[in-house]
Design an enzyme around this catalytic site. Structure first.
Site, short mmCIF file in Angstrom:
data_model
loop_
_atom_site.label_atom_id
_atom_site.label_comp_id
_atom_site.label_asym_id
_atom_site.label_seq_id
_atom_site.Cartn_x
_atom_site.Cartn_y
_atom_site.Cartn_z
CB SER A 51 -0.89 -0.03 1.29
OG SER A 51 -1.46 1.44 1.39
CE1 TYR A 96 -3.87 -2.32 4.79
CE2 TYR A 96 -3.05 0.07 4.34
CZ TYR A 96 -3.66 -0.91 3.96
OH TYR A 96 -3.94 -1.19 2.72
#
Length: 253
Positions: A132, A145
């Protein structure tokens, strides 16, 4: 392309888009997911398995199936991940942290661990890990995350070094904000955490890119197909963002 392609979290979102793109390119596709209903809704000619990538026994059983049915693989798309909790670090529950890191980072490690011997045996192959842009810049309110997505980049670069002498490549795709149900959940949680509206948060994300928009799952899938192909035969150890060019990773609205 007659490649044998494995895709984790392949029954929806980015993973399903990857499966569709590889299928169109002529590959044999095998998807894994924890969502039985979503798997059942996928095309019947895709091989399907219920797999929890955070559970080693589940991953080991899946690779045993692959060995028996296909005798190996050519491309692993390690795509499984969860958003994790949205909170300031001082409010972040440890169990939420551990669950997020387990799926996003441990899952990528476990799949690579079981894929590596198969790929080494044939002296070729490709591993594509979904990270990401949070793994490049950090992500306020999303510490577990971001930490996991930074972690998979380190994992991938190490795999590229270890496996390169065996003809195996490993690369990372860093999606930006991807249109779809998962991102809608992120927007809702972040809006609640920040006391903002969903549209305000959306606009903030979009304005943080030079192209001023979210990306589509198909954009990520197209990059995965390229990285799994012979056209990328000397592309390894790379971190490639498909994000509309992030210029401000923490835009203020």
């Amino acid at each position: 392309m007659s490649a044998r392609v494995l895709i984790t979290a392949g029954a929806g979102g980015i993973g399903c888009a990857m499966a569709e793109a590889f299928d169109v390119a002529g590959a044999r596709v095998w998807i894994a997911d924890v969502d039985r209903a979503a798997l059942a809704a996928c095309p019947g000619h895709w091989r399907q398995s219920v797999v929890d990538v955070a559970d080693e026994a589940s991953v080991a059983a899946w690779f045993g199936e692959i060995e028996e049915a296909w005798g190996g693989l050519d491309t692993l798309c390690s795509n499984a991940g969860i958003a994790g909790p949205t909170a300031l670090v001082e409010d972040m529950p440890l169990e939420g942290w551990r669950a997020c890191v387990s799926v996003n980072l441990d899952g990528a490690f476990l799949c690579a661990r079981y894929a590596a011997p198969m790929l080494k045996r044939q002296g070729a192959g490709s591993i594509v890990i979904t990270s990401s842009t949070a793994g490049q810049y950090g992500f306020p309110y999303r510490a577990p995350y971001a930490a996991a997505k930074w972690g998979v980049i380190g994992l991938a670069k190490t795999l590229a070094m270890e496996l390169g002498p065996h003809g195996i490549r490993c690369n990372v795709i860093c999606p930006g904000s991807v249109e779809g149900p998962r991102m809608e959940g992120v927007l809702a949680r972040e809006a609640a955490a920040k006391g903002m509206s969903r549209d305000q948060v959306y606009a903030g994300y979009a304005s943080g890119t030079s192209m001023g928009r979210f990306v589509e799952a198909a954009d990520i899938a197209n990059m995965a197909v390229f990285l799994g192909s012979d056209a990328a035969r000397l592309v390894s150890g790379q971190v490639i963002a498909v994000d509309g060019h992030t210029v401000n990773p923490d835009p203020k609205v």
